[in-house]
Scaffold this motif. Structure first.
Motif, PDB file in Angstrom:
ATOM      1  N   ILE A 104      20.443  -3.890  -8.397  1.00 53.97           N
ATOM      2  CA  ILE A 104      19.965  -2.591  -7.906  1.00 53.97           C
ATOM      3  C   ILE A 104      18.704  -2.170  -8.656  1.00 53.97           C
ATOM      4  O   ILE A 104      17.730  -1.705  -8.051  1.00 53.97           O
ATOM      5  N   ILE A 105      18.692  -2.356  -9.972  1.00 55.27           N
ATOM      6  CA  ILE A 105      17.528  -1.989 -10.788  1.00 55.27           C
ATOM      7  C   ILE A 105      16.305  -2.806 -10.354  1.00 55.27           C
ATOM      8  O   ILE A 105      15.202  -2.263 -10.208  1.00 55.27           O
ATOM      9  N   ILE A 106      16.497  -4.097 -10.120  1.00 55.53           N
ATOM     10  CA  ILE A 106      15.383  -4.943  -9.674  1.00 55.53           C
ATOM     11  C   ILE A 106      14.840  -4.449  -8.336  1.00 55.53           C
ATOM     12  O   ILE A 106      13.627  -4.357  -8.141  1.00 55.53           O
ATOM     13  N   THR A 107      15.722  -4.106  -7.424  1.00 57.31           N
ATOM     14  CA  THR A 107      15.303  -3.598  -6.113  1.00 57.31           C
ATOM     15  C   THR A 107      14.533  -2.292  -6.245  1.00 57.31           C
ATOM     16  O   THR A 107      13.490  -2.102  -5.601  1.00 57.31           O
ATOM     17  N   ILE A 108      15.024  -1.395  -7.083  1.00 61.00           N
ATOM     18  CA  ILE A 108      14.342  -0.111  -7.293  1.00 61.00           C
ATOM     19  C   ILE A 108      12.966  -0.330  -7.915  1.00 61.00           C
ATOM     20  O   ILE A 108      11.969   0.265  -7.473  1.00 61.00           O
ATOM     21  N   LEU A 109      12.895  -1.188  -8.930  1.00 62.13           N
ATOM     22  CA  LEU A 109      11.607  -1.451  -9.584  1.00 62.13           C
ATOM     23  C   LEU A 109      10.595  -2.060  -8.611  1.00 62.13           C
ATOM     24  O   LEU A 109       9.419  -1.685  -8.605  1.00 62.13           O
ATOM     25  N   GLU A 110      11.048  -2.990  -7.807  1.00 65.23           N
ATOM     26  CA  GLU A 110      10.147  -3.620  -6.830  1.00 65.23           C
ATOM     27  C   GLU A 110       9.693  -2.601  -5.787  1.00 65.23           C
ATOM     28  O   GLU A 110       8.525  -2.598  -5.379  1.00 65.23           O
ATOM     29  N   SER A 111      10.578  -1.718  -5.379  1.00 64.94           N
ATOM     30  CA  SER A 111      10.212  -0.673  -4.419  1.00 64.94           C
ATOM     31  C   SER A 111       9.193   0.292  -5.013  1.00 64.94           C
ATOM     32  O   SER A 111       8.248   0.702  -4.338  1.00 64.94           O
ATOM     33  N   LEU A 112       9.373   0.648  -6.279  1.00 67.86           N
ATOM     34  CA  LEU A 112       8.409   1.522  -6.947  1.00 67.86           C
ATOM     35  C   LEU A 112       7.045   0.846  -7.073  1.00 67.86           C
ATOM     36  O   LEU A 112       6.005   1.502  -6.909  1.00 67.86           O
ATOM     37  N   THR A 113       7.050  -0.448  -7.350  1.00 68.48           N
ATOM     38  CA  THR A 113       5.789  -1.191  -7.438  1.00 68.48           C
ATOM     39  C   THR A 113       5.055  -1.151  -6.108  1.00 68.48           C
ATOM     40  O   THR A 113       3.840  -0.967  -6.059  1.00 68.48           O
ATOM     41  N   LYS A 114       5.795  -1.333  -5.026  1.00 62.11           N
ATOM     42  CA  LYS A 114       5.183  -1.283  -3.692  1.00 62.11           C
ATOM     43  C   LYS A 114       4.722   0.130  -3.347  1.00 62.11           C
ATOM     44  O   LYS A 114       3.647   0.317  -2.777  1.00 62.11           O
ATOM     45  N   LEU A 115       5.516   1.118  -3.688  1.00 68.26           N
ATOM     46  CA  LEU A 115       5.203   2.500  -3.355  1.00 68.26           C
ATOM     47  C   LEU A 115       3.943   2.984  -4.076  1.00 68.26           C
ATOM     48  O   LEU A 115       3.049   3.564  -3.462  1.00 68.26           O
ATOM     49  N   PHE A 116       3.865   2.739  -5.366  1.00 69.33           N
ATOM     50  CA  PHE A 116       2.740   3.234  -6.151  1.00 69.33           C
ATOM     51  C   PHE A 116       1.580   2.246  -6.220  1.00 69.33           C
ATOM     52  O   PHE A 116       0.526   2.585  -6.762  1.00 69.33           O
ATOM     53  N   LYS A 117       1.771   1.041  -5.707  1.00 69.24           N
ATOM     54  CA  LYS A 117       0.709   0.030  -5.613  1.00 69.24           C
ATOM     55  C   LYS A 117      -0.011  -0.180  -6.944  1.00 69.24           C
ATOM     56  O   LYS A 117      -1.237  -0.190  -6.999  1.00 69.24           O
ATOM     57  N   TYR A 118       0.765  -0.351  -8.000  1.00 70.02           N
ATOM     58  CA  TYR A 118       0.162  -0.522  -9.325  1.00 70.02           C
ATOM     59  C   TYR A 118      -0.750  -1.741  -9.389  1.00 70.02           C
ATOM     60  O   TYR A 118      -1.824  -1.681  -9.968  1.00 70.02           O
ATOM     61  N   HIS A 119      -0.326  -2.844  -8.797  1.00 79.22           N
ATOM     62  CA  HIS A 119      -1.130  -4.060  -8.856  1.00 79.22           C
ATOM     63  C   HIS A 119      -2.438  -3.894  -8.091  1.00 79.22           C
ATOM     64  O   HIS A 119      -3.514  -4.206  -8.609  1.00 79.22           O
ATOM     65  N   GLU A 120      -2.364  -3.380  -6.869  1.00 80.43           N
ATOM     66  CA  GLU A 120      -3.556  -3.190  -6.052  1.00 80.43           C
ATOM     67  C   GLU A 120      -4.513  -2.192  -6.691  1.00 80.43           C
ATOM     68  O   GLU A 120      -5.728  -2.408  -6.721  1.00 80.43           O
ATOM     69  N   ASN A 121      -3.959  -1.079  -7.202  1.00 85.98           N
ATOM     70  CA  ASN A 121      -4.799  -0.069  -7.835  1.00 85.98           C
ATOM     71  C   ASN A 121      -5.437  -0.589  -9.114  1.00 85.98           C
ATOM     72  O   ASN A 121      -6.593  -0.278  -9.400  1.00 85.98           O
ATOM     73  N   TRP A 122      -4.703  -1.365  -9.880  1.00 84.75           N
ATOM     74  CA  TRP A 122      -5.244  -1.961 -11.095  1.00 84.75           C
ATOM     75  C   TRP A 122      -6.480  -2.796 -10.748  1.00 84.75           C
ATOM     76  O   TRP A 122      -7.535  -2.637 -11.370  1.00 84.75           O
ATOM     77  N   ILE A 123      -6.366  -3.635  -9.744  1.00 88.34           N
ATOM     78  CA  ILE A 123      -7.486  -4.497  -9.347  1.00 88.34           C
ATOM     79  C   ILE A 123      -8.636  -3.667  -8.795  1.00 88.34           C
ATOM     80  O   ILE A 123      -9.804  -3.862  -9.176  1.00 88.34           O
ATOM     81  N   GLN A 124      -8.334  -2.722  -7.917  1.00 93.35           N
ATOM     82  CA  GLN A 124      -9.392  -1.915  -7.305  1.00 93.35           C
ATOM     83  C   GLN A 124     -10.106  -1.045  -8.331  1.00 93.35           C
ATOM     84  O   GLN A 124     -11.337  -0.964  -8.334  1.00 93.35           O
ATOM     85  N   TYR A 125      -9.361  -0.394  -9.198  1.00 91.70           N
ATOM     86  CA  TYR A 125      -9.983   0.464 -10.208  1.00 91.70           C
ATOM     87  C   TYR A 125     -10.823  -0.355 -11.190  1.00 91.70           C
ATOM     88  O   TYR A 125     -11.909   0.062 -11.581  1.00 91.70           O
ATOM     89  N   ARG A 126     -10.316  -1.512 -11.590  1.00 91.70           N
ATOM     90  CA  ARG A 126     -11.073  -2.354 -12.518  1.00 91.70           C
ATOM     91  C   ARG A 126     -12.360  -2.853 -11.854  1.00 91.70           C
ATOM     92  O   ARG A 126     -13.428  -2.844 -12.467  1.00 91.70           O
ATOM     93  N   THR A 127     -12.263  -3.255 -10.600  1.00 92.36           N
ATOM     94  CA  THR A 127     -13.443  -3.737  -9.873  1.00 92.36           C
ATOM     95  C   THR A 127     -14.482  -2.632  -9.741  1.00 92.36           C
ATOM     96  O   THR A 127     -15.671  -2.852  -9.996  1.00 92.36           O
ATOM     97  N   THR A 128     -14.047  -1.449  -9.371  1.00 91.85           N
ATOM     98  CA  THR A 128     -14.973  -0.328  -9.231  1.00 91.85           C
ATOM     99  C   THR A 128     -15.615   0.023 -10.564  1.00 91.85           C
ATOM    100  O   THR A 128     -16.824   0.251 -10.637  1.00 91.85           O
ATOM    101  N   CYS A 129     -14.823   0.038 -11.614  1.00 83.56           N
ATOM    102  CA  CYS A 129     -15.349   0.331 -12.952  1.00 83.56           C
ATOM    103  C   CYS A 129     -16.434  -0.668 -13.337  1.00 83.56           C
ATOM    104  O   CYS A 129     -17.513  -0.293 -13.815  1.00 83.56           O
TER     105      CYS A 129
END
Length: 188
Positions: A104-129
Motif C-alpha cells: 500500500i505504501i509503495i502504491t501511495i508513493l508512486e501515486s504521489l510521484t505521478k500527481l506532483f510530477k517530481y521527476h518531470e518538474n526536476w528536469i524542466q526546472y533544471r533545464t530552464t535554469c
C-alpha cells in the motif's frame, strides 16, 4: 492567454495562473509584472531584479523536486526489496499484514510521484535554469547573438564554452526524459 486577464483579490493575473495551485507561481508572476512595468529599467536592473531571481527560483525548485523524487524512489526500492524477503516467512498473520502495508505504501508513493510530477518538474526546472544562465552569460560577455560588432577571441571562447555546457545539459535532459518514458511504458 496572457491577454485574457481577470481581477481577483485586487491583483490582475492571467487565467492560466489560477489553474496552478502552487502559490509560489502566483507570487513570482506578480513580482515579475511589477518590474516589467518599470519603463526606465536598465539592463543591469533587469538582470538583478528579474533574471537572477528567476534563476534562483528554478534552481531551488529543481533541487527540491530532485530530492523529493529520489527520496520517494529510495523508499519504494527498499520496501519492494523487503516484500519478497518477508513473503518467505509468510506463515504468520502479522507478516502478511506487514507485506500488505508495504504494498500500500509503495502504491501511495508512486501515486504521489505521478500527481506532483517530481521527476518531470526536476528536469524542466533544471533545464530552464541552465538555459537562463546560458543566455545571461552569453549576454554579459557580449557574445553572439548579443553583439553588433565582430566577435573577439574572448567572445568566441565564451560562446564555445557555453555551447558545450548547453550540449551537456541537453544530453542530460534527453537521458532523463528517455529513462522516465521507458519506465512508464514498462509499468503500463
Amino acid at each position: 492567454n496572457l491577454i485574457k486577464l481577470k481581477k481577483r483579490q485586487g491583483v490582475i493575473l492571467p487565467l492560466d495562473i489560477y489553474k496552478i495551485f502552487d502559490i509560489s507561481w502566483k507570487i513570482m508572476y506578480i513580482y515579475n509584472i511589477r518590474f516589467l512595468k518599470e519603463k526606465n529599467m536598465n539592463i543591469q536592473e533587469y538582470i538583478t531584479n528579474r533574471l537572477d531571481p528567476q534563476i534562483a527560483w528554478y534552481d531551488k525548485k529543481s533541487l527540491l523536486c530532485q530530492k523529493r523524487y529520489k527520496l520517494i524512489q529510495i523508499v519504494e526500492i527498499i520496501l519492494a526489496a523487503i516484500i519478497p524477503l518477508l513473503s518467505g516467512y509468510c506463515n504468520t498473520f502479522l507478516i502478511s499484514i506487514i507485506v500488505g502495508i508495504f504494498g500500500i505504501i509503495i502504491t501511495i508513493l508512486e501515486s504521489l510521484t505521478k500527481l506532483f510530477k517530481y521527476h518531470e518538474n526536476w528536469i524542466q526546472y533544471r533545464t530552464t535554469c541552465e538555459l537562463l544562465k546560458y543566455q545571461k552569460y552569453v549576454f554579459l560577455t557580449k557574445s553572439s547573438p548579443y553583439n553588433t560588432t565582430n566577435e573577439t577571441v574572448e567572445n568566441m571562447f565564451v560562446k564555445n564554452i557555453e555551447q558545450i555546457i548547453s550540449s551537456e545539459n541537453n544530453q542530460w535532459k534527453s537521458i532523463h526524459v528517455n529513462i522516465n518514458n521507458t519506465s512508464n511504458k514498462e509499468k503500463n
